[in-house]
Scaffold this active site. Structure first.
Site, PDB file in Angstrom:
ATOM      1  N   CYS A  97     -13.799 -30.197  -4.050  1.00 31.25           N
ATOM      2  CA  CYS A  97     -13.107 -29.047  -4.636  1.00 31.25           C
ATOM      3  C   CYS A  97     -12.194 -29.476  -5.781  1.00 31.25           C
ATOM      4  O   CYS A  97     -11.375 -30.387  -5.626  1.00 31.25           O
ATOM      5  CB  CYS A  97     -12.295 -28.345  -3.543  1.00 31.25           C
ATOM      6  SG  CYS A  97     -11.241 -27.024  -4.166  1.00 31.25           S
ATOM      7  N   CYS A 141     -11.193 -11.970  -6.554  1.00 35.92           N
ATOM      8  CA  CYS A 141     -10.888 -13.199  -5.825  1.00 35.92           C
ATOM      9  C   CYS A 141      -9.532 -13.711  -6.297  1.00 35.92           C
ATOM     10  O   CYS A 141      -9.336 -13.935  -7.492  1.00 35.92           O
ATOM     11  CB  CYS A 141     -12.001 -14.208  -6.114  1.00 35.92           C
ATOM     12  SG  CYS A 141     -11.689 -15.841  -5.434  1.00 35.92           S
ATOM     13  N   GLU A 173      -5.949 -19.228 -11.227  1.00 35.46           N
ATOM     14  CA  GLU A 173      -7.140 -18.466 -11.597  1.00 35.46           C
ATOM     15  C   GLU A 173      -7.402 -17.302 -10.646  1.00 35.46           C
ATOM     16  O   GLU A 173      -7.025 -17.344  -9.475  1.00 35.46           O
ATOM     17  CB  GLU A 173      -8.376 -19.366 -11.509  1.00 35.46           C
ATOM     18  CG  GLU A 173      -8.381 -20.452 -12.538  1.00 35.46           C
ATOM     19  CD  GLU A 173      -9.634 -21.304 -12.434  1.00 35.46           C
ATOM     20  OE1 GLU A 173      -9.588 -22.421 -12.928  1.00 35.46           O
ATOM     21  OE2 GLU A 173     -10.643 -20.856 -11.854  1.00 35.46           O
ATOM     22  N   CYS A 182      -9.808 -31.271  -0.111  1.00 37.56           N
ATOM     23  CA  CYS A 182     -11.247 -31.408   0.164  1.00 37.56           C
ATOM     24  C   CYS A 182     -11.885 -32.132  -1.037  1.00 37.56           C
ATOM     25  O   CYS A 182     -11.544 -31.842  -2.189  1.00 37.56           O
ATOM     26  CB  CYS A 182     -11.883 -30.036   0.341  1.00 37.56           C
ATOM     27  SG  CYS A 182     -11.047 -29.058   1.605  1.00 37.56           S
ATOM     28  N   CYS A 212      -3.647 -27.283  -4.329  1.00 38.40           N
ATOM     29  CA  CYS A 212      -3.936 -27.311  -2.898  1.00 38.40           C
ATOM     30  C   CYS A 212      -3.768 -28.717  -2.346  1.00 38.40           C
ATOM     31  O   CYS A 212      -4.323 -29.676  -2.870  1.00 38.40           O
ATOM     32  CB  CYS A 212      -5.339 -26.803  -2.608  1.00 38.40           C
ATOM     33  SG  CYS A 212      -5.623 -26.577  -0.841  1.00 38.40           S
ATOM     34  N   CYS A 229     -13.671 -21.717  -8.341  1.00 36.43           N
ATOM     35  CA  CYS A 229     -12.267 -21.442  -8.652  1.00 36.43           C
ATOM     36  C   CYS A 229     -11.519 -22.759  -8.766  1.00 36.43           C
ATOM     37  O   CYS A 229     -11.691 -23.662  -7.962  1.00 36.43           O
ATOM     38  CB  CYS A 229     -11.633 -20.534  -7.601  1.00 36.43           C
ATOM     39  SG  CYS A 229     -10.721 -19.206  -8.384  1.00 36.43           S
TER      40      CYS A 229
HETATM   41  N1  SAH Z   1      -8.640 -22.910   0.766  1.00 39.47           N
HETATM   42  C1  SAH Z   1      -9.505 -21.915   1.252  1.00 39.47           C
HETATM   43  C2  SAH Z   1      -9.865 -20.862   0.220  1.00 39.47           C
HETATM   44  C3  SAH Z   1     -10.158 -21.347  -1.172  1.00 39.47           C
HETATM   45  S1  SAH Z   1     -11.611 -22.338  -1.367  1.00 39.47           S
HETATM   46  C4  SAH Z   1     -10.763 -22.522   1.838  1.00 39.47           C
HETATM   47  O1  SAH Z   1     -10.973 -23.722   1.672  1.00 39.47           O
HETATM   48  O2  SAH Z   1     -11.506 -21.797   2.494  1.00 39.47           O
HETATM   49  C5  SAH Z   1     -12.876 -21.078  -1.279  1.00 39.47           C
HETATM   50  C6  SAH Z   1     -14.271 -21.603  -0.986  1.00 39.47           C
HETATM   51  O3  SAH Z   1     -14.780 -22.355  -2.090  1.00 39.47           O
HETATM   52  C7  SAH Z   1     -14.331 -22.524   0.228  1.00 39.47           C
HETATM   53  O4  SAH Z   1     -15.324 -22.080   1.121  1.00 39.47           O
HETATM   54  C8  SAH Z   1     -14.728 -23.862  -0.366  1.00 39.47           C
HETATM   55  O5  SAH Z   1     -15.462 -24.605   0.584  1.00 39.47           O
HETATM   56  C9  SAH Z   1     -15.514 -23.447  -1.593  1.00 39.47           C
HETATM   57  N2  SAH Z   1     -15.618 -24.483  -2.622  1.00 39.47           N
HETATM   58  C10 SAH Z   1     -14.644 -25.300  -3.071  1.00 39.47           C
HETATM   59  N3  SAH Z   1     -15.131 -26.124  -4.038  1.00 39.47           N
HETATM   60  C11 SAH Z   1     -16.423 -25.798  -4.222  1.00 39.47           C
HETATM   61  C12 SAH Z   1     -17.450 -26.295  -5.077  1.00 39.47           C
HETATM   62  N4  SAH Z   1     -17.234 -27.271  -5.956  1.00 39.47           N
HETATM   63  N5  SAH Z   1     -18.674 -25.725  -4.987  1.00 39.47           N
HETATM   64  C13 SAH Z   1     -18.911 -24.714  -4.109  1.00 39.47           C
HETATM   65  N6  SAH Z   1     -17.970 -24.212  -3.290  1.00 39.47           N
HETATM   66  C14 SAH Z   1     -16.742 -24.751  -3.326  1.00 39.47           C
HETATM   67 FE1  SF4 Z   2      -7.896 -26.408  -0.799  1.00 37.58          FE
HETATM   68 FE2  SF4 Z   2     -10.162 -26.458  -2.157  1.00 37.58          FE
HETATM   69 FE3  SF4 Z   2     -10.107 -27.378   0.321  1.00 37.58          FE
HETATM   70 FE4  SF4 Z   2      -9.880 -24.736  -0.116  1.00 37.58          FE
HETATM   71  S1  SF4 Z   2     -11.663 -26.016  -0.561  1.00 37.58           S
HETATM   72  S2  SF4 Z   2      -8.633 -26.016   1.248  1.00 37.58           S
HETATM   73  S3  SF4 Z   2      -8.738 -24.764  -2.056  1.00 37.58           S
HETATM   74  S4  SF4 Z   2      -8.985 -28.249  -1.410  1.00 37.58           S
END
Ligand code: SAH
Ligand code: SF4
Length: 352
Positions: free
Chosen positions: A122, A108, A95, A119, A115, A336
């Site tokens: 996410c 973006c 995406e 996390c 990934c 995303c």
């Molecule tokens: N992997 C990198 C970049 C992609 S994630 C990182 O983790 O920074 C980009 C941002 O989206 C991160 O700050 C993450 O904490 C946030 N994010 C991921 N899932 C989310 C969710 N369900 N709601 C709000 N923010 C989210």
């Molecule tokens: Fe990976 Fe999502 Fe964690 Fe970013 S927030 S490092 S995309 S699992």
């Protein structure tokens, strides 16, 4: 006609010049081709109108110029932002998001087709690891959206905040940045990381550095380990130390991203603890209200507006600069992985 030669967009700049040199002799022709690619972002040799036809045909015989294909666009939100779902040559899906914001526009980008960091809040992490994207696949997201909306380069910001962990795809990230720098100043580009310390230290060594955003998301090690298991490998204290030694450039600061989860990390005390944790860093906080999704744990909720305001006020009173990601465009960017998530969930019925 397509062939199985290399995609020229996948070659870092010095290798591109060498590859072209085998077919194209005068150096000015190599420069012209580079300009068509890096400045205009064309995806066919035929678009290179100042290159002789025979030469274009010879190039097309040996090489490809291709971008990921758009398979879905969301209808634009009230603020004009739009999310794109792309398919890659091997069928992977990724995406990217288009976000117009007055006199600036942000795009973006995804850096991986999944990934492995995992996390728990996410959607991309939920569906698991995916391969590194090539420079051509990252540049392709950028140029496709830039062309579709006809955005002048001088209005453009790029953020690597889509699917994937950019610092785990370091080499391709750097090759992509080098091309983007042809059109966009480094201070207009932001790389967001979950805190891969060796990657941050590598980034620090680059002669031209993008802005750094770091997803902190919890005010202490225990909670960060809970929602970001990567903390076990790269402890929070060491991560903060790596940010302290990160060279700061004039007028720039590190962005601390903080996903707000209702009742988990959004209290007054959490804000005080966060302010303390980042004390001494040249940084601002970007508070991101959690984006709910059926694939994520049901206890994870977006805080009420009042709690978000209180959290932000406490940070400000503790001397921290804060922005909140409230506009629709920003929210769909934070989400995303969710568009692909829906697709995958449709194709793969949930068990249990
Ligand atoms: N992997 C990198 C970049 C992609 S994630 C990182 O983790 O920074 C980009 C941002 O989206 C991160 O700050 C993450 O904490 C946030 N994010 C991921 N899932 C989310 C969710 N369900 N709601 C709000 N923010 C989210
Ligand atoms: Fe990976 Fe999502 Fe964690 Fe970013 S927030 S490092 S995309 S699992």
């Amino acid at each position: 006609m397509t062939n199985d030669g290399a995609n020229l967009y996948d070659l870092p700049q010095p290798r591109l010049a060498r590859a072209l040199g085998t077919i194209v002799s005068p150096p000015f022709r190599v420069k012209q081709i580079e300009e068509w690619m890096y400045v205009h972002g064309v995806d066919s040799f035929d678009a290179m109108t100042n290159i002789p036809k025979e030469l274009r045909a010879a190039l097309a015989e040996h090489y490809r110029l291709d971008f990921p294909q758009v398979i879905e666009r969301t209808t634009p939100a009230a603020d004009g932002s739009q999310k794109y779902l792309f398919t890659l040559r091997d069928g992977n899906r990724i995406e990217a998001v288009y976000m117009p914001m007055g006199d600036r526009t942000s795009i973006c980008l995804s850096s991986q087709a999944g990934c492995a960091v995992g996390c728990t809040f996410c959607v991309t992490g939920f569906f698991g690891a995916g391969r590194n994207l090539t420079p051509g696949e990252m540049l392709g997201q950028f140029f496709t959206i830039q062309h579709e909306h006809n955005v002048p380069m001088e209005m453009m910001n790029v953020v690597f905040m889509g699917m994937g962990e950019p610092l785990l795809n370091f080499e391709n990230l750097v090759a992509t940045l080098d091309v983007l720098y042809r059109n966009i100043a480094p201070k207009r580009i932001t790389v967001s990381t979950s805190g891969i310390i060796p990657g941050i230290d590598e980034l620090a060594k680059l002669p031209r550095r993008p802005n750094l955003a770091v997803s902190i998301n919890a005010p202490d090690r225990r909670r960060r380990e809970e929602i970001m298991p990567i903390t076990k490998k790269y402890p929070l204290e060491e991560l903060i130390a790596s940010l302290k030694r990160y060279p700061s450039e004039k007028g720039r600061e590190i962005t601390i991203e903080y996903v707000l989860l209702a009742g988990y990390n959004d209290s007054h005390l959490d804000a005080v603890a966060l302010a303390k944790l980042i004390h001494g860093l040249r940084a601002k906080v970007n508070a991101i209200p959690f984006n709910e999704d059926p694939n994520l744990p049901p206890w994870m909720k977006r805080p009420k507006e009042g709690s978000i305001d209180r959290f932000v006020d406490t940070l400000v009173r503790n001397g921290v600069a804060v922005t909140v990601r409230r506009s629709k465009g920003r929210e769909i960017a934070a989400a995303c992985g969710q568009l692909r998530g829906k697709e995958v969930a449709r194709r793969r019925p949930k068990t249990g």
